[in-house]
Design a protein around this motif. Structure first.
Motif, PDB file in Angstrom:
ATOM      1  N   ASP A 172      -9.412  14.550  -0.120  1.00 13.42           N
ATOM      2  CA  ASP A 172      -9.426  15.235   1.176  1.00 13.42           C
ATOM      3  C   ASP A 172      -8.426  14.649   2.161  1.00 13.42           C
ATOM      4  OD1 ASP A 172     -11.470  16.952   0.339  1.00 13.42           O
ATOM      5  OD2 ASP A 172     -13.029  15.505   0.911  1.00 13.42           O
ATOM      6  N   TYR A 173      -7.975  13.414   1.906  1.00 11.53           N
ATOM      7  CA  TYR A 173      -7.043  12.745   2.811  1.00 11.53           C
ATOM      8  C   TYR A 173      -5.915  12.084   2.009  1.00 11.53           C
ATOM      9  CZ  TYR A 173     -10.596  13.091   6.482  1.00 11.53           C
ATOM     10  OH  TYR A 173     -11.517  13.555   7.401  1.00 11.53           O
ATOM     11  N   LEU A 174      -4.741  12.098   2.586  1.00 10.31           N
ATOM     12  CA  LEU A 174      -3.631  11.283   2.102  1.00 10.31           C
ATOM     13  C   LEU A 174      -3.191  10.412   3.270  1.00 10.31           C
ATOM     14  CD1 LEU A 174      -1.478  13.780  -0.011  1.00 10.31           C
ATOM     15  CD2 LEU A 174      -3.044  12.009  -0.850  1.00 10.31           C
ATOM     16  N   ILE A 175      -3.132   9.115   3.025  1.00 10.59           N
ATOM     17  CA  ILE A 175      -2.824   8.160   4.098  1.00 10.59           C
ATOM     18  C   ILE A 175      -1.528   7.418   3.764  1.00 10.59           C
ATOM     19  CG2 ILE A 175      -3.618   6.114   5.352  1.00 10.59           C
ATOM     20  CD1 ILE A 175      -6.263   8.040   3.556  1.00 10.59           C
ATOM     21  N   PHE A 176      -0.575   7.432   4.695  1.00  8.65           N
ATOM     22  CA  PHE A 176       0.686   6.725   4.542  1.00  8.65           C
ATOM     23  C   PHE A 176       0.578   5.385   5.276  1.00  8.65           C
ATOM     24  CE2 PHE A 176       1.777  10.996   3.507  1.00  8.65           C
ATOM     25  CZ  PHE A 176       2.908  10.958   2.702  1.00  8.65           C
ATOM     26  N   PRO A 177       0.413   4.286   4.541  1.00  6.63           N
ATOM     27  CA  PRO A 177       0.229   2.986   5.199  1.00  6.63           C
ATOM     28  C   PRO A 177       1.529   2.230   5.458  1.00  6.63           C
ATOM     29  CG  PRO A 177      -0.192   2.749   2.873  1.00  6.63           C
ATOM     30  CD  PRO A 177       0.175   4.197   3.100  1.00  6.63           C
ATOM     31  N   GLY A 178       2.674   2.758   4.982  1.00  4.42           N
ATOM     32  CA  GLY A 178       3.937   2.040   5.139  1.00  4.42           C
ATOM     33  C   GLY A 178       3.910   0.697   4.442  1.00  4.42           C
ATOM     34  N   GLN A 179       3.252   0.648   3.297  1.00  2.00           N
ATOM     35  CA  GLN A 179       2.933  -0.608   2.630  1.00  2.00           C
ATOM     36  C   GLN A 179       4.017  -1.081   1.673  1.00  2.00           C
ATOM     37  OE1 GLN A 179      -1.017  -0.550   0.880  1.00  2.00           O
ATOM     38  NE2 GLN A 179      -0.323  -1.746  -0.865  1.00  2.00           N
ATOM     39  N   GLN A 180       4.435  -0.209   0.763  1.00  2.00           N
ATOM     40  CA  GLN A 180       5.402  -0.588  -0.257  1.00  2.00           C
ATOM     41  C   GLN A 180       5.710   0.610  -1.147  1.00  2.00           C
ATOM     42  OE1 GLN A 180       1.722  -2.687  -1.992  1.00  2.00           O
ATOM     43  NE2 GLN A 180       3.377  -3.228  -3.393  1.00  2.00           N
ATOM     44  N   PRO A 181       6.850   0.593  -1.810  1.00  2.59           N
ATOM     45  CA  PRO A 181       7.122   1.623  -2.819  1.00  2.59           C
ATOM     46  C   PRO A 181       6.543   1.210  -4.164  1.00  2.59           C
ATOM     47  CG  PRO A 181       9.070   0.277  -2.493  1.00  2.59           C
ATOM     48  CD  PRO A 181       8.011  -0.265  -1.557  1.00  2.59           C
ATOM     49  N   TRP A 220      -2.171   6.273  -0.067  1.00  2.00           N
ATOM     50  CA  TRP A 220      -3.586   6.186  -0.412  1.00  2.00           C
ATOM     51  C   TRP A 220      -4.200   7.579  -0.424  1.00  2.00           C
ATOM     52  CZ3 TRP A 220      -4.674   2.296   4.128  1.00  2.00           C
ATOM     53  CH2 TRP A 220      -4.067   1.055   3.828  1.00  2.00           C
ATOM     54  N   GLY A 221      -4.970   7.856  -1.456  1.00  2.00           N
ATOM     55  CA  GLY A 221      -5.791   9.062  -1.463  1.00  2.00           C
ATOM     56  C   GLY A 221      -7.219   8.672  -1.155  1.00  2.00           C
ATOM     57  N   SER A 222      -7.947   9.545  -0.471  1.00  5.93           N
ATOM     58  CA  SER A 222      -9.313   9.209  -0.075  1.00  5.93           C
ATOM     59  C   SER A 222     -10.081  10.477   0.261  1.00  5.93           C
ATOM     60  CB  SER A 222      -9.286   8.280   1.147  1.00  5.93           C
ATOM     61  OG  SER A 222     -10.595   8.004   1.604  1.00  5.93           O
ATOM     62  N   ASN A 223     -11.400  10.360   0.266  1.00  3.73           N
ATOM     63  CA  ASN A 223     -12.237  11.462   0.728  1.00  3.73           C
ATOM     64  C   ASN A 223     -12.821  11.179   2.104  1.00  3.73           C
ATOM     65  OD1 ASN A 223     -11.824  13.147  -1.480  1.00  3.73           O
ATOM     66  ND2 ASN A 223     -13.361  12.071  -2.683  1.00  3.73           N
ATOM     67  N   LYS A 224     -12.241  10.157   2.782  1.00  6.33           N
ATOM     68  CA  LYS A 224     -12.602   9.869   4.164  1.00  6.33           C
ATOM     69  C   LYS A 224     -11.368   9.283   4.844  1.00  6.33           C
ATOM     70  CE  LYS A 224     -14.296   5.160   3.292  1.00  6.33           C
ATOM     71  NZ  LYS A 224     -15.419   4.209   3.459  1.00  6.33           N
ATOM     72  N   PRO A 225     -11.280   9.359   6.145  1.00  6.59           N
ATOM     73  CA  PRO A 225     -10.114   8.782   6.831  1.00  6.59           C
ATOM     74  C   PRO A 225     -10.121   7.260   6.743  1.00  6.59           C
ATOM     75  CG  PRO A 225     -11.734   9.543   8.429  1.00  6.59           C
ATOM     76  CD  PRO A 225     -12.201  10.016   7.082  1.00  6.59           C
TER      77      PRO A 225
END
Length: 349
Positions: free
Chosen positions: A221-230, A148-153
């Motif tokens: 501003d943020y990259l989030i690794f959710p472990g969701q799926q490829p 996920w890309g985001s501009n907030k956590p």
């Protein structure tokens, strides 16, 4: 004598031209993306195995239209091969969207690769459904974990409130982010950079290699690794065309697919790692978050409702008299995939 030699040489040339074949392979991605590496290796093996008698011409993103356009071209026989995300095949074979459900294929990369290239529930169970729309599913590949890309956590579903996230145009990704609390906004990938820059959307979701190549890390501003799926893509051929090939040419295709599976998998593992390093070097201020097991648990719980979304989507694609059987078959695909992933992961321990 000279005239005779020239005539003979011309005859040989015309004969070679007459017997040469060109197979068309369309991809939804650009040069040096994972699907391109797949197509390039496929073309290389076909050329070698045919001793140069068969050439594979590769078409890239936009050259023959949209993702849905190139699937249609493969189905009607205008081109021989097509590579697109599973969601784009879903409008033809809705059952395939099981691989788009969150937290179904969230195991070790090698285990996922094993399932995607050898799953009986996919290749045996869905073959007739692909054939019904004149496609032959040849393989599937992972292009790396979705980030996920985001501009907030983002740590919990509530963080997705008022968050416009770019998703793919297919139903399961759209419903996924609704379930997570976000506002899904389907866009062509060519529109994403400007939309992030202008604030028309707040975030996106894609594998790392693609985020870097598209330069989306410059406007997040943020990259989030959710472990969701490829991200899962598919490779299909026109079914009638494939069935008319000689056994020798079908064997060439099988050999080329096996080689391309390996090349694309190794490439995506390497390029995702390398591009993550490049992102952190270019954007040292960008923050990277990996969800904890507890944080993932809340998203996993929300994901369970999407199983019914998938079952409804499949059932509604059939006449009313066939819907109950279609729904049961779709549930079996989910169950079998989960079991196959568990078995593959256990075999790697």
């Amino acid at each position: 004598m000279k005239k005779t030699l020239v005539s003979l040489m011309l005859g040989f040339t015309l004969s070679a031209v007459t017997h040469a074949e060109t197979w068309k392979f369309a991809s939804e991605e650009a040069k040096n993306d994972v699907q391109d590496i797949y197509a390039q290796k496929f073309a290389e093996v076909i050329k070698k195995e045919s001793k140069g008698d068969i050439k594979v011409r590769i078409y890239y993103y936009g050259q023959l239209g949209t993702e849905n356009d190139i699937v249609e071209l493969a189905s009607n026989g205008t081109i021989q091969f097509v590579s697109v995300g599973a969601g784009h095949i879903g409008s033809y074979v809705p059952e395939i969207q099981a691989v788009s459900l969150p937290y179904i294929l969230n195991a070790d990369e090698k285990a996922v690769h094993e399932v995607l290239t050898s799953s009986k529930s996919i290749y045996s169970g869905l073959s007739p459904k692909f054939e019904a729309v004149n496609l032959k599913l040849l393989s599937m590949m992972s292009e790396g974990d979705m980030v996920w890309g985001s501009n907030k956590p983002i740590h919990k579903p509530e963080d997705f409130n008022n968050h416009k996230i770019r998703t793919f145009t297919s139903a399961i990704p759209t419903e996924t982010y609704k379930a997570f609390g976000a506002t899904p906004t389907p866009l062509s990938w060519g529109e994403v950079y400007g939309s992030l820059q202008l604030g028309t959307i707040d975030g996106m979701v894609n594998p790392i290699y693609f985020i870097y190549n598209a330069k989306w890390h410059e406007v997040q501003d943020y990259l989030i690794f959710p472990g969701q799926q490829p991200y899962i893509s598919t490779v299909s051929a026109n079914n009638k065309w494939f069935n008319k090939l000689s056994s020798e040419k079908q064997a060439m295709v099988t050999k080329a697919i096996t080689a391309a599976d390996k090349a694309a998998f190794e490439y995506q593992v390497r390029i995702n790692s390398e591009n993550m390093v490049k992102i952190t070097e270019e954007r040292p201020d960008l923050k990277v978050i990996t969800l904890t097991e507890e944080e993932r648990g809340r998203f996993i719980e929300l994901s369970k409702s999407l199983h019914n979304t998938y079952l409804d989507l499949v059932a509604n694609a059939y006449p009313e008299s066939e819907q109950a059987a279609a729904r049961q078959g779709a549930q079996e695909i989910i169950n079998n995939l989960e079991q196959e992933v568990q078995t593959a992961a256990k075999n790697l321990e």
